[in-house]
Design a protein around this motif. Structure first.
Motif, PDB file in Angstrom:
ATOM      1  N   GLU A  57       2.038   1.792  -3.469  1.00 19.78           N
ATOM      2  CA  GLU A  57       1.137   2.556  -4.275  1.00 19.78           C
ATOM      3  C   GLU A  57       0.789   4.137  -3.736  1.00 19.78           C
ATOM      4  OE1 GLU A  57      -3.384   2.092  -4.990  1.00 19.78           O
ATOM      5  OE2 GLU A  57      -2.415   0.260  -4.790  1.00 19.78           O
ATOM      6  N   THR A  58       0.737   4.372  -2.576  1.00 23.38           N
ATOM      7  CA  THR A  58       0.776   5.674  -2.273  1.00 23.38           C
ATOM      8  C   THR A  58       2.035   6.399  -2.765  1.00 23.38           C
ATOM      9  OG1 THR A  58      -0.475   4.911  -0.083  1.00 23.38           O
ATOM     10  CG2 THR A  58       0.530   7.253  -0.246  1.00 23.38           C
ATOM     11  N   ASP A  73       4.372   4.441   7.763  1.00 21.26           N
ATOM     12  CA  ASP A  73       3.162   3.435   7.795  1.00 21.26           C
ATOM     13  C   ASP A  73       3.582   2.145   8.782  1.00 21.26           C
ATOM     14  OD1 ASP A  73       1.539   4.688   6.088  1.00 21.26           O
ATOM     15  OD2 ASP A  73       1.987   3.639   4.282  1.00 21.26           O
ATOM     16  N   LYS A 119       0.687  -1.210   0.309  1.00 22.55           N
ATOM     17  CA  LYS A 119      -0.155  -0.103  -0.009  1.00 22.55           C
ATOM     18  C   LYS A 119       1.078   1.245  -0.022  1.00 22.55           C
ATOM     19  CE  LYS A 119      -4.009  -2.031   2.439  1.00 22.55           C
ATOM     20  NZ  LYS A 119      -4.734  -2.188   3.512  1.00 22.55           N
ATOM     21  N   SER A 120       1.864   1.144   0.806  1.00 21.84           N
ATOM     22  CA  SER A 120       2.933   2.440   0.870  1.00 21.84           C
ATOM     23  C   SER A 120       3.433   2.467  -0.619  1.00 21.84           C
ATOM     24  CB  SER A 120       3.833   2.078   1.947  1.00 21.84           C
ATOM     25  OG  SER A 120       3.345   2.154   2.957  1.00 21.84           O
ATOM     26  N   THR A 169       7.431   7.098   3.077  1.00 22.60           N
ATOM     27  CA  THR A 169       5.821   6.539   3.197  1.00 22.60           C
ATOM     28  C   THR A 169       5.945   5.109   4.102  1.00 22.60           C
ATOM     29  OG1 THR A 169       5.155   7.662   1.162  1.00 22.60           O
ATOM     30  CG2 THR A 169       3.814   5.837   1.995  1.00 22.60           C
ATOM     31  N   ARG A 207       1.620   7.166  -6.426  1.00 20.42           N
ATOM     32  CA  ARG A 207       0.484   8.228  -6.531  1.00 20.42           C
ATOM     33  C   ARG A 207       1.225   9.721  -6.540  1.00 20.42           C
ATOM     34  NH1 ARG A 207      -4.427   6.129  -7.015  1.00 20.42           N
ATOM     35  NH2 ARG A 207      -4.536   3.992  -6.120  1.00 20.42           N
ATOM     36  N   PHE A 208       2.078   9.947  -5.451  1.00 24.79           N
ATOM     37  CA  PHE A 208       2.656  11.261  -5.472  1.00 24.79           C
ATOM     38  C   PHE A 208       3.603  11.476  -6.350  1.00 24.79           C
ATOM     39  CE2 PHE A 208       5.891  13.997  -3.358  1.00 24.79           C
ATOM     40  CZ  PHE A 208       4.961  15.155  -2.774  1.00 24.79           C
ATOM     41  N   GLU A 238      -5.440   6.742 -12.009  1.00 27.15           N
ATOM     42  CA  GLU A 238      -5.338   5.897 -10.906  1.00 27.15           C
ATOM     43  C   GLU A 238      -4.912   4.267 -11.509  1.00 27.15           C
ATOM     44  OE1 GLU A 238      -8.169   3.785  -7.496  1.00 27.15           O
ATOM     45  OE2 GLU A 238      -8.737   5.547  -8.571  1.00 27.15           O
TER      46      GLU A 238
END
Length: 232
Positions: A32-33, A143, A29-30, A139, A36-37, A44
């Motif tokens: 992917e985050t 997390d 998940k990190s 990130t 995105r940044f 998406e």
């Protein structure tokens, strides 16, 4: 092989499985985050496709290897003798001392080098990710720290429900025991293996099952009580 050696191997496997499962999901998940940044102009679905490509090309396997190495190195660094975690702070120190973030950094480098020039991901995107790698790592670090905070809270809750179950047991209130055992079982499926807390909860689960199967009769033999403790 001695029984104690078997138990240590089983416990180490439980620890590694927990970290690979829980931290593997966090890192996924990190990643992917972070992507995105770094890729704000991408829609998406494109970001998800890039992340999935990195995973398919070996990122997850590299992360699992990094996690295992970090645990082994971290245990030595903090002087763990038995291999069993005593508390969440110790587990957090193991991960930090073991260099997990550096291991994830190496995993990112590995998979980017693997896909570079293959056409799976454009060279421009590869370069953007390489240059912004620290954003992803920050990130991941944040997390992971958050997960350890959650784990501390869950361990406190488990300890509280253990005590409430024992109070209900002492007063032979099976309904309150049932209420608390459900909370115990829910927490147990998602917490880091902390030896003393886990062992106590396992004993409680075994005793609860014995009483339940005994028609909610609290008259347990000494052998049954000892068996419940042994099975934990």
């Amino acid at each position: 092989m001695e029984l104690s050696e078997n138990l240590n191997i089983e416990n180490n496997n439980n620890i590694n499985n927990f970290f690979q499962s829980t931290f593997g999901q966090i890192i996924d998940k990190s990643l992917e985050t972070g992507l995105r940044f770094l890729l704000p102009d991408f829609i998406e679905n494109d970001v998800i496709e890039i992340k999935d490509t990195l995973v398919q090309q070996g990122f997850s396997e590299a992360v699992n290897t990094a996690i295992d190495k970090a645990i082994d190195l971290g245990k030595s660094a903090v002087g763990m003798i038995t291999g069993n975690f005593e508390n969440v702070t110790q587990a957090e120190n193991v991960v930090e001392k073991g260099g997990l973030i550096q291991g994830i950094s190496n995993a990112i480098d590995f998979v980017l080098d693997k896909v570079n020039g293959t056409g799976f991901i454009t060279n421009d995107v590869v370069n953007i990710i390489k240059e912004g790698k620290n954003t992803i790592l920050n990130t991941v670090s944040d997390d992971i720290k958050n997960e350890f905070n959650i784990q501390s809270e869950q361990i406190e809750k488990l300890d509280k429900y253990n005590k409430k179950w024992k109070e209900a047991f002492d007063s032979q209130d099976f309904q309150k025991m049932e209420k608390n055992i459900k909370k115990i079982e829910k927490i147990m499926s998602n917490i880091i293996p902390i030896e003393n807390v886990i062992k106590e909860a396992r004993t409680i689960e075994n005793l609860h099952e014995l009483i339940k199967n005994n028609g909610e009769n609290f008259e347990l033999t000494e052998d049954q009580m000892e068996l419940a403790k042994a099975l934990s």
